[in-house]
Scaffold this motif. Structure first.
Motif: not given
Length: 778
Positions: A549-568
């Motif tokens: 039931g969680n909402h976690f968001f980790q975007g940025d403004a980069e084009n073709d951006g790298v995204r990290t793990a929300g849950i490890v």
């Protein structure tokens, strides 16, 4: 006489205003001695113009009586021989006066004696209908000293002889001689005293600690007086009036308390307010929010009467990390339910929140998976420090240390650190630091806003314990971490309905360094939270976790951006459920970085993960980005149980290759092994390869052949191999080269092709036609 009366009296309005002084400051009610003159002593009611005993034929001042010293001698000539002080003695609301006279018969008839008065109102008129005399006493013999007294006051209280209510504002007081005339009596100086304190506990709903000897000077020990006031209150409120009251030992109030003054005491002394146990009262008591919270928490853990500390919606300004165990130095363990709720912590200050960083050389052996040995400078390394170095996984902390043996115990093993190297130990500063407890269980925090202001981290748990609860809280802009577990104090932890707000919103995802939550122990529940733009939302090191039931968001403004793990998920066998979350511009990363020997040598490898009914969403990401990533830190690992069902995978502003992948930075998965992988019922939008297991493949064989190569087209999860075929169903007539329908079945060759992701259907004779093949990677 009129002038004298005005001089001795006081203004009517001022009389009422003097009540507080009558009670606390001692307004002088005492009439003058007879030696000062008899012109202010009336033989009537004491009102202006009445006759006095000055030069009276039946009265004289006796300067040297053997019992009284100076006294008044009176010959009784009237049926009621009156003696009244002509000064206007104030009658103040709530004030009680005792009038006392000592008399003795000298000769003649023996009269009776009583205290008497005359009640006057604000217009100098008589207030009628009141009792204006006290009990009468008949003199029995000559020379015997008899004392008579009476109490006058506004309230009808036990012991009050003349109840005057609130109409009179002053009185003329003295005594009456009644009975037979002709007797000679000597009268000592009349006493009028304020005895309000005698009635104070009865007429008010509070008692004042100063009435019981409290000084309030900031240095005298007022503990005895506080305890006496508590005992005397008998359920009514205790007033701590103006002043600074030092308490030299622990004090407990079993009655409600109101503070006008403040309290000081030693750090180890406990101040327990059992009837109004809440932070606002402690703030009133100590005059400082931060100190008040500490003293209230100290009482919470040292008093069995209360389960929870209500912060009363107050903001607590915090200037330095709060060492929760140091507040209760006699307790290193605590295992009863306690609850802190309903308030706000606001961080101020600068250097107090700076991280302490120590670099030390140490040795590590996989056989001693959680121990660093021969640690230089070990004394300066703090418990709860983050450990970084070559071969160190994410969120490894110092659980304990032994200075004598130069050893540091870690929260988890290191995956590739054998030998000797330099390690960095970084101790973040936390708003609430529970790490000083060796064991802490059933602590609960709810409805608290942690305003960390980019300086403080949020909460540091104890190294050991069970069932730490955090719910309905907001951890806003923490310096480095939201909730940190430096051991296994997170066993069974609940994190429910909380919000984690980053300080790194404008930073590229791959450059962020803050983490909302980490755990090490089993059975953690992370439910219905919201987290924005951390490097990771949760690093989960134990098994049997529930993330739902969680909402976690980790975007940025980069084009073709790298995204990290929300849950490890940082151990292979995880037995974890991730259900019903909104996983926004981040991924689930499943690793075995907490294995001291990361190569597979036995056990369940990567097993028991359920990812169900989540919303996965991203935008402007690199094509190789994937939502579910398995990252083996050693060789020969495989999947031994995984359920990915009912999820919605979608990306916008471009497409991605697939929703799942293997990160081969250290090693690949062994796709020739594995079992119990269910990857079905998911939806894919802008995903090039929609993975499924079992995978249904429709094959159209246009030319006759006895060997049909059926390609999975890379759609088996994680690029898996075709290790089994559940069914082969012909969807058109199978015809030979003569266009004659043939009724036959093939046998299957598995793991064909360079990637092993194909099945070959082997027929008895060369055929053409259409089939549907259901193949599996497990």
């Amino acid at each position: 006489m009129q002038s004298m009366s005005r001089h001795l009296g006081m203004a009517r309005g001022a009389e009422r205003d003097l009540m507080n002084k009558a009670i606390t400051d001692g307004v002088l009610f005492m009439p003058p001695n007879f030696a000062n003159g008899l012109d202010v002593w009336s033989s009537g009611d004491g009102t202006p113009g009445s006759d006095t005993y000055e030069n009276a034929v039946n009265a004289a001042f006796v300067p040297a009586d053997q019992d009284f010293g100076g006294c008044l001698e009176v010959l009784k000539t009237s049926s009621t021989q009156k003696l009244r002080y002509m000064g206007e003695t104030p009658i103040l609301p709530g004030c009680y006066l005792r009038i006392t006279a000592r008399v003795k018969a000298i000769s003649g008839n023996l009269p009776a004696v009583r205290i008497a008065g005359w009640a006057g109102n604000g217009s100098n008129g008589h207030v009628s209908g009141l009792t204006e005399v006290g009990p009468s006493t008949t003199l029995q013999s000559y020379g015997e000293v008899v004392e008579v007294s009476a109490i006058v006051g506004s309230g009808d209280r036990n012991g009050v002889d003349m109840v005057w209510g609130d109409a009179p504002v002053y009185g003329h007081f003295g005594l009456d001689l009644t009975g037979s005339n002709g007797g000679v009596v000597r009268i000592d100086d009349i006493q009028i005293e304020d005895i309000t304190s005698v009635f104070h506990r009865d007429i008010m709903n509070w008692v004042d600690v100063k009435d019981y000897g409290a000084k309030g000077d900031g240095s005298s020990d007022d503990a005895d007086a506080f305890e006496a006031a508590n005992a005397a209150a008998n359920g009514r409120k205790v007033l701590v009036s103006e002043g600074t009251f030092f308490l030299g030992r622990s004090v407990t109030f079993a009655t409600p308390v109101e503070f006008e003054g403040t309290v000081t005491m030693n750090a180890a002394s406990i101040f327990s307010l059992t009837k109004n146990f809440d932070l606002p009262t402690y703030i009133d008591a100590f005059g400082n929010e931060e100190l008040a919270f500490k003293k209230a928490f100290q009482s919470l853990l040292n008093n069995s009467d209360h389960e929870g500390l209500d912060l009363g919606g107050r903001r607590i300004t915090v200037t330095e990390p709060i060492d929760m165990q140091a507040i209760v130095p006699k307790r290193s363990e605590f295992a009863q339910q306690r609850h802190i709720y309903n308030g706000q912590f606001y961080v101020t200050g600068d250097s107090a929140w700076d991280s302490d960083i120590v670099t030390s050389q140490a040795s590590y052996s996989p056989s001693e998976g959680r121990t660093l040995s021969n640690v230089s400078n070990v004394a300066n390394i703090q418990v709860g420090s983050l450990v970084t170095g070559n071969g160190v996984g994410r969120e490894i902390y110092v659980r304990s240390k032994n200075v004598a043996t130069q050893e540091v115990t870690l929260t988890k093993p290191l995956y590739d650190a054998q030998g000797t190297q330099n390690y960095t130990f970084t101790r973040f500063k936390y708003l609430l630091d529970f790490s000083g407890f060796s064991w802490l269980s059933q602590m609960s925090i709810s409805n608290i806003e942690f305003l960390c202001n980019e300086r403080a981290s949020g909460i540091l748990l104890s190294p050991s314990g069970v069932i730490f609860r955090i719910r309905d809280c907001s951890i806003t802009r923490p310096g480095m971490r939201g909730i940190t577990s430096p051991g296994e104090g997170c066993q069974g932890m609940f994190v429910d309905r909380c919000q984690f707000i980053t300080r790194e919103g404008g930073v590229r995802a791959q450059d962020r360094e803050t983490i909302a939550i980490n755990t090490n122990a089993n059975d953690v529940k992370v439910r219905n939270n919201r987290s924005s733009q951390f490097r990771h939302f949760a690093v989960i090191g134990g098994a049997n976790a529930t993330v739902t039931g969680n909402h976690f968001f980790q975007g940025d403004a980069e084009n073709d951006g790298v995204r990290t793990a929300g849950i490890v998920l940082s151990q292979g066998y995880t037995s974890t459920t991730i259900d019903g979350n909104y996983i926004d511009n981040c991924s689930i990363e499943w690793t075995n970085e907490y294995d001291s020997d990361p190569d597979f040598s036995g056990g369940f490898s990567f097993g028991a993960l359920s990812v169900t009914d989540n919303v996965f969403f991203s935008g402007d990401v690199a094509p190789w980005f994937a939502y579910v990533v398995i990252k083996p830190y050693g060789r020969d690992h495989f999947i031994t149980g995984m359920n990915v069902t009912g999820n919605k995978f979608r990306t916008i502003h471009g497409s991605i290759d697939r929703a799942e992948r293997v990160d081969t930075s250290f090693a690949d998965l062994d796709m020739a092994k594995g079992k119990n992988v269910l990857f079905t019922g998911n939806t894919f939008h802008n995903i090039e390869k929609a993975a499924s297991n079992p995978l249904r493949v429709e094959h159209d064989q246009n030319s006759v052949s006895s060997s049909w190569s059926v390609d999975s087209d890379g759609k088996l999860p994680f690029g898996g191999r075709c290790r089994s075929v559940e069914s082969v169903v012909a969807t058109s007539a199978l015809k030979n080269s003569n266009n004659v329908t043939v009724y036959t079945a093939p046998y299957v060759s598995l793991q064909q092709g360079s990637a092993g992701d194909r099945a070959v259907l082997n027929w008895e004779t060369a055929l053409r036609g259409d089939v549907t093949v259901v193949m599996r990677m497990d």
